[in-house]
Design a protein around this motif. Structure first.
Motif, short mmCIF file in Angstrom:
data_model
loop_
_atom_site.label_atom_id
_atom_site.label_comp_id
_atom_site.label_asym_id
_atom_site.label_seq_id
_atom_site.Cartn_x
_atom_site.Cartn_y
_atom_site.Cartn_z
N PRO A 109 16.95 -2.29 3.96
CA PRO A 109 17.58 -1.22 4.00
C PRO A 109 17.32 -0.39 4.09
N GLN A 110 17.79 0.76 4.80
CA GLN A 110 17.25 2.50 4.48
C GLN A 110 16.90 2.75 4.34
N GLY A 111 16.13 3.70 3.47
CA GLY A 111 15.87 4.22 2.46
C GLY A 111 15.30 3.35 0.94
N ALA A 112 15.45 2.53 1.29
CA ALA A 112 15.20 1.09 -0.05
C ALA A 112 13.74 0.22 0.14
N GLN A 113 13.20 0.35 -1.50
CA GLN A 113 11.85 -0.44 -1.27
C GLN A 113 11.67 -1.47 -0.81
N LYS A 114 13.44 -2.28 -1.78
CA LYS A 114 13.50 -3.22 -1.83
C LYS A 114 13.57 -4.11 -0.62
N LEU A 115 13.34 -5.76 -0.54
CA LEU A 115 13.22 -6.34 0.72
C LEU A 115 14.82 -7.20 0.67
N VAL A 116 15.28 -8.04 1.30
CA VAL A 116 16.48 -8.62 1.29
C VAL A 116 16.13 -9.72 1.70
N PHE A 117 16.28 -10.37 1.51
CA PHE A 117 15.82 -11.75 2.00
C PHE A 117 17.60 -12.65 2.31
N ALA B 94 0.70 -0.86 -0.23
CA ALA B 94 0.06 0.17 0.05
C ALA B 94 1.03 0.68 -0.23
N ASP B 95 2.21 1.38 0.83
CA ASP B 95 2.86 2.58 0.82
C ASP B 95 4.61 1.83 1.17
N SER B 96 5.38 2.24 0.58
CA SER B 96 6.42 2.49 0.40
C SER B 96 7.54 1.76 1.54
N THR B 97 6.49 1.62 2.95
CA THR B 97 6.65 0.79 4.10
C THR B 97 6.09 -0.33 4.52
N SER C 75 23.86 -7.25 9.07
CA SER C 75 24.77 -6.80 9.11
C SER C 75 24.55 -5.31 8.97
N ASN C 76 23.54 -4.86 8.65
CA ASN C 76 23.61 -3.37 8.31
C ASN C 76 22.02 -2.77 9.15
N SER C 77 23.05 -2.24 9.79
CA SER C 77 22.13 -1.54 10.64
C SER C 77 21.16 -0.79 10.72
N ALA C 78 21.13 -0.11 9.97
CA ALA C 78 20.01 0.19 8.88
C ALA C 78 18.39 0.07 8.54
N PHE C 79 18.66 -1.41 8.66
CA PHE C 79 17.26 -1.88 8.59
C PHE C 79 15.75 -1.61 9.52
N GLN C 80 15.36 -1.22 8.83
CA GLN C 80 14.12 -0.46 9.59
C GLN C 80 13.57 -1.47 9.95
N TYR C 81 12.56 -2.43 9.43
CA TYR C 81 12.12 -3.02 10.12
C TYR C 81 11.79 -5.06 9.00
N GLU D 129 24.10 -9.34 3.22
CA GLU D 129 23.25 -8.15 4.48
C GLU D 129 22.91 -9.05 5.33
N VAL D 130 21.86 -10.36 5.24
CA VAL D 130 20.76 -11.11 5.46
C VAL D 130 20.73 -12.40 5.64
N GLU D 131 21.49 -12.84 6.43
CA GLU D 131 22.55 -14.71 7.10
C GLU D 131 21.27 -15.30 7.99
N GLN D 132 20.85 -16.60 7.05
CA GLN D 132 20.36 -17.70 7.60
C GLN D 132 20.84 -18.88 7.58
N ASP D 133 20.27 -19.80 8.45
CA ASP D 133 20.93 -20.91 8.48
C ASP D 133 19.73 -21.73 7.42
N PRO D 134 20.08 -22.14 6.26
CA PRO D 134 19.51 -23.00 5.49
C PRO D 134 18.69 -24.82 6.80
N GLY D 135 19.75 -24.85 7.26
CA GLY D 135 19.36 -26.33 8.32
C GLY D 135 19.05 -27.26 7.32
N PRO D 136 18.87 -28.61 6.92
CA PRO D 136 17.61 -28.76 6.96
C PRO D 136 16.51 -29.11 8.53
N LEU D 137 15.73 -28.91 9.63
CA LEU D 137 15.59 -28.58 11.07
C LEU D 137 14.77 -29.09 10.96
#
Lengths: 113, 111
Positions: free
Chosen positions: B93-101, A96-99, B26-32, B3-11
């Motif tokens: 990452p902060q300021g970015a719209q993309k998701l890093v998985f 819906a929005d950028s965040t 690794s990047n402190s700027a991740f917002q959520y 930037e984002v690390e996970q243990d792939p398992g399997p579990l």
């Protein structure tokens, strides 16, 4: 519950051919995205689209790729001349929005022969 | 550095167990951060969304973020065979719209 839909579910094409992958995002969403996932690998960002223009793109999204919102409901990803390494699941997402949370479609599996 | 690390398992755990899935970033700027669940050959399905440090609970699922150690966790209580899937953590990452998985952790709950 509204959801993102994608067509086709599976596309097989010959190397060098053009493909268009289609998505219908959630109707009140304004931000649209394409991601891809090569088998066994991470989900990778390709491009984001807002207000009828690309707002962000990755280094994967080169001149072979383009996106379009041809009408009020569809969002498309075109690959101009497919390569073997383009074989992957392609996911469309919208927010819906950028965040906002990004909601993903079921994906299109692209196989390039 | 990824930037984002996970243990792939399997579990693999027995039904009813408490499952703990983890990511580091690794990047402190991740917002959520988000947790997605992905069944085989399907799209990622949102499970949890968390902005800040601390816990967020939704039914059998609890997401925990520790920004000081750059650590994200997802706990599943009373795990069910239907929870068998790959779990992906992601963030922008902060300021970015993309998701890093992260690469995802493949989980199997055995009946």
């Amino acid at each position: 519950e509204p959801e993102v839909t994608q067509t086709p579910s599976h596309q097989v094409t010959q190397m060098g051919q053009e493909v268009i992958l289609r998505c219908v995002p959630i109707s009140n969403h304004l931000y649209f995205y394409w991601y891809r996932q090569i088998l066994g690998q991470k989900v990778e960002f390709l491009v984001s689209f807002y207000n009828n223009e690309i707002s962000e793109k990755s280094e994967i999204f080169d001149d072979q790729f383009s996106v379009e919102r041809p009408d009020g409901s569809n969002f498309t990803l075109k690959i101009r001349s497919t390569k073997l390494e383009d074989s992957a699941m392609y996911f469309c997402a919208s927010g819906a929005d950028s965040t906002d949370t990004q909601y993903f479609g079921p994906g299109t599996r692209l196989t390039v022969l | 550095q990824k930037e984002v690390e996970q243990d792939p398992g399997p579990l693999s755990v027995p039904e009813g167990a408490i499952v703990s899935l983890n990511c580091t970033y690794s990047n402190s700027a991740f917002q959520y951060f988000m947790w997605y669940r992905q069944y085989s050959r399907k799209g990622p399905e949102l499970l949890m969304y968390t902005y800040s440090s601390g816990n967020k609970e939704d039914g059998r699922f609890t997401a925990q973020v520790d920004k000081s150690s750059k650590y994200i966790s997802l706990f599943i209580r009373d795990s069910q065979p239907s929870d068998s899937a790959t779990y992906l953590c992601a963030g922008p990452p902060q300021g970015a719209q993309k998701l890093v998985f992260g690469q995802g952790t493949r989980l199997t709950i055995n009946p």
